[in-house]
Design an enzyme around this catalytic site. Sequence first.
Site, PDB file in Angstrom:
ATOM      1  N   TRP A  65       0.821  -1.224   0.000  1.00  0.00           N
ATOM      2  CA  TRP A  65       0.000   0.000   0.000  1.00  0.00           C
ATOM      3  C   TRP A  65       0.851   1.268   0.000  1.00  0.00           C
ATOM      4  O   TRP A  65       0.332   2.363  -0.106  1.00  0.00           O
ATOM      5  CB  TRP A  65      -0.932  -0.007   1.217  1.00  0.00           C
ATOM      6  CG  TRP A  65      -2.081  -0.984   1.090  1.00  0.00           C
ATOM      7  CD1 TRP A  65      -2.273  -1.902   0.080  1.00  0.00           C
ATOM      8  CD2 TRP A  65      -3.196  -1.133   1.979  1.00  0.00           C
ATOM      9  NE1 TRP A  65      -3.436  -2.602   0.300  1.00  0.00           N
ATOM     10  CE2 TRP A  65      -4.025  -2.158   1.457  1.00  0.00           C
ATOM     11  CE3 TRP A  65      -3.576  -0.507   3.167  1.00  0.00           C
ATOM     12  CZ2 TRP A  65      -5.208  -2.562   2.086  1.00  0.00           C
ATOM     13  CZ3 TRP A  65      -4.755  -0.914   3.798  1.00  0.00           C
ATOM     14  CH2 TRP A  65      -5.567  -1.927   3.256  1.00  0.00           C
ATOM     15  N   LYS A  66       2.143   1.129   0.200  1.00  0.00           N
ATOM     16  CA  LYS A  66       3.056   2.283   0.248  1.00  0.00           C
ATOM     17  C   LYS A  66       2.542   3.319   1.259  1.00  0.00           C
ATOM     18  O   LYS A  66       1.972   2.935   2.276  1.00  0.00           O
ATOM     19  CB  LYS A  66       3.229   2.867  -1.154  1.00  0.00           C
ATOM     20  CG  LYS A  66       3.597   1.781  -2.168  1.00  0.00           C
ATOM     21  CD  LYS A  66       4.055   2.315  -3.475  1.00  0.00           C
ATOM     22  CE  LYS A  66       4.402   1.137  -4.395  1.00  0.00           C
ATOM     23  NZ  LYS A  66       4.980   1.531  -5.646  1.00  0.00           N
ATOM     24  N   HIS A 118      12.953  -2.237  -1.318  1.00  0.00           N
ATOM     25  CA  HIS A 118      12.072  -1.752  -2.393  1.00  0.00           C
ATOM     26  C   HIS A 118      12.780  -0.591  -3.089  1.00  0.00           C
ATOM     27  O   HIS A 118      13.474   0.194  -2.437  1.00  0.00           O
ATOM     28  CB  HIS A 118      10.737  -1.301  -1.799  1.00  0.00           C
ATOM     29  CG  HIS A 118       9.733  -0.956  -2.860  1.00  0.00           C
ATOM     30  ND1 HIS A 118       9.774   0.235  -3.541  1.00  0.00           N
ATOM     31  CD2 HIS A 118       8.713  -1.666  -3.386  1.00  0.00           C
ATOM     32  CE1 HIS A 118       8.791   0.242  -4.437  1.00  0.00           C
ATOM     33  NE2 HIS A 118       8.132  -0.894  -4.361  1.00  0.00           N
ATOM     34  N   GLU A 177      11.504  -6.263  -9.442  1.00  0.00           N
ATOM     35  CA  GLU A 177      10.700  -5.094  -9.779  1.00  0.00           C
ATOM     36  C   GLU A 177      11.540  -4.111 -10.593  1.00  0.00           C
ATOM     37  O   GLU A 177      12.338  -3.348 -10.026  1.00  0.00           O
ATOM     38  CB  GLU A 177      10.226  -4.386  -8.511  1.00  0.00           C
ATOM     39  CG  GLU A 177       9.326  -5.204  -7.631  1.00  0.00           C
ATOM     40  CD  GLU A 177       8.413  -4.307  -6.821  1.00  0.00           C
ATOM     41  OE1 GLU A 177       7.210  -4.365  -7.020  1.00  0.00           O
ATOM     42  OE2 GLU A 177       8.924  -3.519  -6.019  1.00  0.00           O
ATOM     43  N   GLY A 206       4.557   1.756 -11.020  1.00  0.00           N
ATOM     44  CA  GLY A 206       3.632   2.880 -11.049  1.00  0.00           C
ATOM     45  C   GLY A 206       3.533   3.594 -12.380  1.00  0.00           C
ATOM     46  O   GLY A 206       2.961   4.684 -12.462  1.00  0.00           O
ATOM     47  N   SER A 258       3.520  -2.496 -12.073  1.00  0.00           N
ATOM     48  CA  SER A 258       2.331  -2.325 -12.923  1.00  0.00           C
ATOM     49  C   SER A 258       1.570  -3.620 -13.180  1.00  0.00           C
ATOM     50  O   SER A 258       1.028  -3.817 -14.264  1.00  0.00           O
ATOM     51  CB  SER A 258       2.710  -1.637 -14.247  1.00  0.00           C
ATOM     52  OG  SER A 258       3.188  -0.333 -13.998  1.00  0.00           O
ATOM     53  N   GLY A 289       1.456  -2.800  -6.274  1.00  0.00           N
ATOM     54  CA  GLY A 289       1.331  -1.498  -5.613  1.00  0.00           C
ATOM     55  C   GLY A 289      -0.073  -0.938  -5.808  1.00  0.00           C
ATOM     56  O   GLY A 289      -1.011  -1.302  -5.106  1.00  0.00           O
ATOM     57  N   GLY A 290      -0.206  -0.074  -6.795  1.00  0.00           N
ATOM     58  CA  GLY A 290      -1.465   0.651  -7.030  1.00  0.00           C
ATOM     59  C   GLY A 290      -2.704  -0.229  -7.031  1.00  0.00           C
ATOM     60  O   GLY A 290      -3.726   0.122  -6.418  1.00  0.00           O
TER      61      GLY A 290
HETATM   62  P1  PGA Z   1       2.864  -0.749  -8.895  1.00  0.00           P
HETATM   63  O1  PGA Z   1       3.934  -0.840  -7.711  1.00  0.00           O
HETATM   64  O2  PGA Z   1       2.091  -2.045  -8.894  1.00  0.00           O
HETATM   65  O3  PGA Z   1       1.997   0.433  -8.527  1.00  0.00           O
HETATM   66  O4  PGA Z   1       3.605  -0.548 -10.162  1.00  0.00           O
HETATM   67  C1  PGA Z   1       4.614  -2.041  -7.449  1.00  0.00           C
HETATM   68  C2  PGA Z   1       5.548  -1.860  -6.280  1.00  0.00           C
HETATM   69  O5  PGA Z   1       6.181  -0.810  -6.170  1.00  0.00           O
HETATM   70  O6  PGA Z   1       5.696  -2.753  -5.435  1.00  0.00           O
END
Ligand code: PGA
Length: 251
Positions: free
Chosen positions: A13-14, A99, A169, A175, A214, A235-236
């Site tokens: 969720w950052k 990360h 990643e 993102g 992504s 992430g998102g």
């Molecule tokens: P994202 O992020 O799915 O929004 O690209 C992935 C992550 O940073 O773990």
Amino acid sequence: MPETSRPLIVGNWKMNGGKLALKELGAMIEGYDAGLRARVELLVCPPATLLHAASVIALGSGIRIGAQDCHAEAGGAHTGDLAAAMLADCGATHVLAGHSERRQNHGETDAAVSAKAAAAHAAGAIAVVCVGETAQQRRDAATIAVVKRQLSRSLPLSAIVENTIIAYEPVWAIGTGLTPSSADIAEVHAALRAGLKRRFGKRAGEMRILYGGSVKPGNAREILGLANVNGALVGGASLKAADFLAIAKAC
Ligand code: PGA
């Protein structure tokens, strides 16, 4: 049963969400039915402020709760930092280490990442160690060399197949809506598996290697079907239960 027989989907969720976001976790728990549980493992990494509440809500649901970072030391004069044991005390079973947003925004080196992963292990948590190349490194055809170097330098001596997960990643895919081709993802994952074999021998096949960057409901099936891809770091698309569950169902 090797861990790799069931994929793991991790939601990162950052720095997003307050107490209201726990409603999404509730919806994830509701949608994580017996059929889905049998097929896929879920881990949600909320901001540290929500760790305790999230782990209480998730108790008994099968969804595990993880932290996004930890300090390398066990305690002491480190204002604002959190030790892995404190995170574990709040219910975190996993800790992300290295990360790319930590590596880039906080200058974390491979040595720092390794120390953090070791701290997670010492606290009894599973470390999710992240590696990945920048756009420039990919243009320079340095991807494989970069991720192999990160892998070998970021894994502490305490790493064993039971307490460590790798996440590939690509920095440029996080993102951005961009993803590497399936062939490119498979190539990197094969290289990482080969690196793990050198370190862990036959048991390297039991260590999960996740793809992140992504991942969405629309591309999850293809990515998760690739050789040596044992799950995803999302992430998102992990902020909404519907998207996160759709990715889990793509396994
Ligand atoms: P994202 O992020 O799915 O929004 O690209 C992935 C992550 O940073 O773990």
